[in-house]
Motif scaffolding. Structure first.
Motif, PDB file in Angstrom:
ATOM      1  N   GLN A   1      38.549  44.853  46.211  1.00  0.00           N
ATOM      2  CA  GLN A   1      39.692  45.504  46.841  1.00  0.00           C
ATOM      3  C   GLN A   1      39.262  46.069  48.191  1.00  0.00           C
ATOM      4  O   GLN A   1      38.134  46.498  48.383  1.00  0.00           O
ATOM      5  CB  GLN A   1      40.219  46.620  45.931  1.00  0.00           C
TER       6      GLN A   1
ATOM      7  N   LEU B   1      39.462  42.896  38.411  1.00  0.00           N
ATOM      8  CA  LEU B   1      39.701  42.736  39.835  1.00  0.00           C
ATOM      9  C   LEU B   1      38.506  43.305  40.584  1.00  0.00           C
ATOM     10  O   LEU B   1      38.065  44.425  40.304  1.00  0.00           O
ATOM     11  CB  LEU B   1      40.966  43.478  40.245  1.00  0.00           C
TER      12      LEU B   1
ATOM     13  N   PHE C   1      44.307  43.535  49.118  1.00  0.00           N
ATOM     14  CA  PHE C   1      43.468  42.681  48.273  1.00  0.00           C
ATOM     15  C   PHE C   1      42.989  41.420  48.991  1.00  0.00           C
ATOM     16  O   PHE C   1      42.756  40.393  48.364  1.00  0.00           O
ATOM     17  CB  PHE C   1      44.245  42.290  47.011  1.00  0.00           C
TER      18      PHE C   1
ATOM     19  N   TRP D   1      46.438  34.128  42.894  1.00  0.00           N
ATOM     20  CA  TRP D   1      45.884  35.359  43.484  1.00  0.00           C
ATOM     21  C   TRP D   1      44.603  35.040  44.251  1.00  0.00           C
ATOM     22  O   TRP D   1      44.441  35.453  45.397  1.00  0.00           O
ATOM     23  CB  TRP D   1      45.590  36.369  42.382  1.00  0.00           C
TER      24      TRP D   1
ATOM     25  N   SER E   1      39.749  40.194  47.606  1.00  0.00           N
ATOM     26  CA  SER E   1      39.598  40.403  46.164  1.00  0.00           C
ATOM     27  C   SER E   1      39.623  39.100  45.376  1.00  0.00           C
ATOM     28  O   SER E   1      40.112  38.077  45.844  1.00  0.00           O
ATOM     29  CB  SER E   1      40.707  41.319  45.645  1.00  0.00           C
TER      30      SER E   1
END
Length: 171
Positions: free
Chosen positions: A105, A102, A68, A24, A71
């Motif tokens: 964003q 998280l 994202f 991610w 992010s």
């Protein structure tokens, strides 16, 4: 000699959450997809449901480029529960719960600076010839002080608590 692969290996169920975070944070939808079996299922925080590795990859590629793109996520806590077998069993399956945060964003509509979120991932994983793979996953937002959701008379979902007095402590 150091490996050319910068990711953790798929050698234990608990690694699934680590690899998710690594991929991610590198915006690597291909690596995210590699975590999943071909026929895996994935449900996101809003209830969108994808039914195979290719769909999971497409959805996360879009999200990592659009929603994202700035992010980062961090792994806060992780637990593994064995469903079949165990760490050394040739046939094994487990559930991995992973609490994550998280941040960063992308802004949207009237939200100029989205605040950090906490989520809990549930990964159902099984041992394969190629290491551990996820067969199902769900990501759930943690809403501090809320116990459930309701749909109001305007058709809008709201997180609520039915307790009187102070709100329950957040997870």
């Amino acid at each position: 000699m150091p490996s050319d692969n910068p990711y953790s290996p798929f050698d234990r169920p608990r690694r699934i959450a680590e690899i998710w975070v690594e991929a991610w944070n590198r915006r690597d939808a291909d690596r995210l997809a590699e975590l999943f079996a071909e026929d895996a299922e994935f449900v996101n925080v809003t209830g969108l449901w994808w039914h195979d590795r290719a769909a999971i990859r497409r959805a996360h590629d879009y999200g990592l480029r659009t929603i994202f793109d700035q992010s980062t996520i961090a792994l806060v806590e992780r637990r593994v529960r064995w469903l079949v077998g165990g760490p050394d069993a040739p046939s094994a399956a487990a559930v991995v719960h992973a609490k994550m945060t998280l941040e960063g964003q992308t802004a949207v509509a009237d939200v100029d600076d989205p605040r950090p979120r906490r989520t809990i991932f549930t990964f159902v994983v099984r041992r394969t010839d190629d290491g551990w793979r996820c067969v199902a996953a769900q990501n759930t937002d943690v809403v501090p002080g809320a116990e459930t959701n309701v749909i109001d008379d305007q058709g809008q979902m709201r997180s609520v608590s039915y307790r009187s007095g102070p709100s329950p402590a957040p997870n």
